[in-house]
Design an enzyme around this catalytic site. Sequence first.
Site, PDB file in Angstrom:
ATOM      1  N   GLY A 152    -113.523 -36.589 -53.617  1.00  0.00           N
ATOM      2  CA  GLY A 152    -112.399 -36.560 -52.691  1.00  0.00           C
ATOM      3  C   GLY A 152    -112.559 -37.565 -51.567  1.00  0.00           C
ATOM      4  N   CYS A 153    -112.999 -37.079 -50.420  1.00  0.00           N
ATOM      5  CA  CYS A 153    -113.007 -37.914 -49.225  1.00  0.00           C
ATOM      6  C   CYS A 153    -114.092 -38.979 -49.240  1.00  0.00           C
ATOM      7  CB  CYS A 153    -113.117 -37.030 -47.984  1.00  0.00           C
ATOM      8  SG  CYS A 153    -111.660 -35.969 -47.764  1.00  0.00           S
TER       9      CYS A 153
END
Length: 213
Positions: A152-153
Amino acid sequence: MTESLEQNYDKAGYHAKQTHGVRPALVLVDFAQAYFDPDAPLYGGEGCVAARDHAIALADAARAAGILVIFTEVKYLRGGGDGGAFYAKVPALSCFDAGRDTQKLVDGLDVEDGDLMITKQYPSAFFGTSLAATLQFHKIDTLIIGGLTTSGCVRATCIDSISSGFVTLIAHEACGDRASGPHEANLFDMSAKYADLITTTDAVAYLQSCAVT
């Protein structure tokens, strides 16, 4: 004969190594309590615990070398009024509403004097934040990135890092995810196209070699 994945990637020149710069910074992405609370929907298990332990070692080494340590956090207005389509897409992001314990930095990692905290609402640490301008002011040329989650991030920050002109290194032992499949797949892809993977031991040695005197 069908070529193997390794042969295909070798032909394309993927996984080529970069020349590391001389002014690195350490970016630790979203080590929030949400990933460590078994009752939270974002709980990531042992992979996140191991990543935190490696992140602590990296932060200590960077500070000892006089190198900038940057944390990121996700924080929303209660109810996600500033979270846009991302908040609407992922209901579990309510874990990052301001004031919730799950939004806070996990125990064991602290923002110390000289460190920075970047607050964001979207996956990349660069999007809608002052990170790029801050790095440019400090004349940073290389980022060592660890954090949560790998798929994700961390990945989003990695792509924006190289897109912003920084040599990008992923401290893979300081990255975690809720399952090994997405974790390993995203490490492989980042290594192929956007970053070099670096162990904690090698990252510490690199930080020491760039120590500010």
